[in-house]
Design a protein around this motif. Structure first.
Motif, PDB file in Angstrom:
ATOM      1  N   GLN A   1     -37.343  83.931 -23.252  1.00  0.00           N
ATOM      2  CA  GLN A   1     -36.198  82.976 -23.400  1.00  0.00           C
ATOM      3  C   GLN A   1     -36.099  82.598 -24.682  1.00  0.00           C
ATOM      4  O   GLN A   1     -34.752  82.262 -24.948  1.00  0.00           O
ATOM      5  CB  GLN A   1     -36.875  81.896 -22.358  1.00  0.00           C
ATOM      6  N   ASN A   2     -37.123  82.188 -25.508  1.00  0.00           N
ATOM      7  CA  ASN A   2     -36.777  81.880 -26.684  1.00  0.00           C
ATOM      8  C   ASN A   2     -36.057  83.051 -27.610  1.00  0.00           C
ATOM      9  O   ASN A   2     -35.066  82.578 -28.487  1.00  0.00           O
ATOM     10  CB  ASN A   2     -38.133  81.561 -27.450  1.00  0.00           C
ATOM     11  N   LEU A   3     -36.498  84.129 -27.332  1.00  0.00           N
ATOM     12  CA  LEU A   3     -35.818  85.196 -28.202  1.00  0.00           C
ATOM     13  C   LEU A   3     -34.367  85.475 -27.842  1.00  0.00           C
ATOM     14  O   LEU A   3     -33.294  85.595 -28.470  1.00  0.00           O
ATOM     15  CB  LEU A   3     -36.467  86.630 -27.992  1.00  0.00           C
ATOM     16  N   MET A   4     -34.050  85.375 -26.375  1.00  0.00           N
ATOM     17  CA  MET A   4     -32.794  85.399 -25.896  1.00  0.00           C
ATOM     18  C   MET A   4     -31.848  84.357 -26.679  1.00  0.00           C
ATOM     19  O   MET A   4     -30.698  84.653 -26.811  1.00  0.00           O
ATOM     20  CB  MET A   4     -32.737  85.256 -24.587  1.00  0.00           C
ATOM     21  N   GLU A   5     -32.505  83.246 -26.563  1.00  0.00           N
ATOM     22  CA  GLU A   5     -31.582  82.193 -27.202  1.00  0.00           C
ATOM     23  C   GLU A   5     -31.209  82.372 -28.748  1.00  0.00           C
ATOM     24  O   GLU A   5     -30.153  82.147 -28.965  1.00  0.00           O
ATOM     25  CB  GLU A   5     -32.552  80.592 -26.871  1.00  0.00           C
ATOM     26  N   PHE A   6     -31.998  82.728 -29.414  1.00  0.00           N
ATOM     27  CA  PHE A   6     -32.045  83.091 -30.677  1.00  0.00           C
ATOM     28  C   PHE A   6     -31.021  84.296 -31.001  1.00  0.00           C
ATOM     29  O   PHE A   6     -30.226  84.289 -31.720  1.00  0.00           O
ATOM     30  CB  PHE A   6     -33.268  83.539 -31.290  1.00  0.00           C
ATOM     31  N   LEU A   7     -30.839  85.336 -30.004  1.00  0.00           N
ATOM     32  CA  LEU A   7     -29.905  86.340 -30.114  1.00  0.00           C
ATOM     33  C   LEU A   7     -28.608  85.913 -29.412  1.00  0.00           C
ATOM     34  O   LEU A   7     -27.684  86.704 -29.725  1.00  0.00           O
ATOM     35  CB  LEU A   7     -30.380  87.529 -29.408  1.00  0.00           C
ATOM     36  N   GLY A   8     -28.364  84.806 -28.754  1.00  0.00           N
ATOM     37  CA  GLY A   8     -27.180  84.303 -28.440  1.00  0.00           C
ATOM     38  C   GLY A   8     -26.340  83.720 -29.330  1.00  0.00           C
ATOM     39  O   GLY A   8     -25.188  83.684 -29.096  1.00  0.00           O
TER      40      GLY A   8
ATOM     41  N   GLU B   1     -39.958  82.885 -38.211  1.00  0.00           N
ATOM     42  CA  GLU B   1     -40.921  81.830 -37.856  1.00  0.00           C
ATOM     43  C   GLU B   1     -40.353  80.523 -37.488  1.00  0.00           C
ATOM     44  O   GLU B   1     -40.602  79.711 -36.897  1.00  0.00           O
ATOM     45  CB  GLU B   1     -41.895  81.843 -39.049  1.00  0.00           C
ATOM     46  N   GLU B   2     -39.235  80.139 -38.427  1.00  0.00           N
ATOM     47  CA  GLU B   2     -38.576  78.907 -38.203  1.00  0.00           C
ATOM     48  C   GLU B   2     -37.751  78.977 -36.929  1.00  0.00           C
ATOM     49  O   GLU B   2     -37.629  77.927 -36.129  1.00  0.00           O
ATOM     50  CB  GLU B   2     -37.560  78.823 -39.396  1.00  0.00           C
ATOM     51  N   HIS B   3     -37.233  79.959 -36.642  1.00  0.00           N
ATOM     52  CA  HIS B   3     -36.331  80.034 -35.352  1.00  0.00           C
ATOM     53  C   HIS B   3     -36.697  80.212 -33.987  1.00  0.00           C
ATOM     54  O   HIS B   3     -36.245  79.994 -32.745  1.00  0.00           O
ATOM     55  CB  HIS B   3     -34.845  80.597 -35.694  1.00  0.00           C
ATOM     56  N   ILE B   4     -37.835  81.224 -34.111  1.00  0.00           N
ATOM     57  CA  ILE B   4     -38.453  81.907 -32.696  1.00  0.00           C
ATOM     58  C   ILE B   4     -39.691  80.974 -32.527  1.00  0.00           C
ATOM     59  O   ILE B   4     -40.153  80.710 -31.423  1.00  0.00           O
ATOM     60  CB  ILE B   4     -38.458  83.542 -32.793  1.00  0.00           C
ATOM     61  N   GLY B   5     -40.421  80.937 -33.583  1.00  0.00           N
ATOM     62  CA  GLY B   5     -41.904  80.361 -33.384  1.00  0.00           C
ATOM     63  C   GLY B   5     -43.007  81.396 -33.620  1.00  0.00           C
ATOM     64  O   GLY B   5     -42.908  82.471 -34.145  1.00  0.00           O
TER      65      GLY B   5
END
Length: 147
Positions: free
Chosen positions: A115-122, A143-147
């Motif tokens: 979910q974190n990655l999908m949000e980033f890629l959206g 690191e800043e945007h996904i964790g």
């Protein structure tokens, strides 16, 4: 959730399978996954494709595998796009030159990481930055945007 390790690699592939293998081999060489990881990602991609029809198309191959040693994502920047079947409609496909191969050790963290990655890629602006930043800048950005 444990912080991810990030790898950024560049390469050339003629197919989605070759692109997944490039990522998997980089993760294997870095000691982040075991030998079974690549085959499991390839098997999963056949049954459950991971191409995303985002504004800038991407693909997020992944699998659950006991050989994963550490949460990690390998970002592959391809010289030329390859075809991935779409996650939401496997009769359709996307052409992408950006592949994010995700390896999450704990199956209970898998969905949250996805979910974190999908949000980033959206976010098209974010993806455009993925094309222009240096490898070191990319790792800091992830690191800043996904964790």
């Amino acid at each position: 959730m444990a912080r991810n390790k990030y790898l950024v690699i560049h390469g050339s592939a003629s197919s989605d399978k070759e692109a997944i293998s490039l990522c998997g081999n980089a993760l294997l060489e870095a000691g982040l996954v075991g030998r079974t990881f690549i085959d499991k990602c390839l098997e999963r991609e056949t049954e459950y494709p991971t191409g995303l029809p985002t504004d800038i198309p991407t693909a997020i191959p992944h699998c659950k595998d006991e050989s994963i040693k550490e949460n990690s994502i390998c970002f592959l920047k391809l010289e030329e796009p390859v075809t991935f079947r779409r996650m939401d409609d496997d009769e359709e496909s996307v052409q992408t030159d950006m592949i994010f191969n995700m390896a999450i050790r704990n199956p209970n963290e898998h969905l949250e990481a996805l979910q974190n990655l999908m949000e980033f890629l959206g976010d098209a602006e974010t993806l455009e930055q993925c094309r222009t930043l240096s490898d070191e800048q990319m790792i800091a950005f992830f690191e800043e945007h996904i964790g």
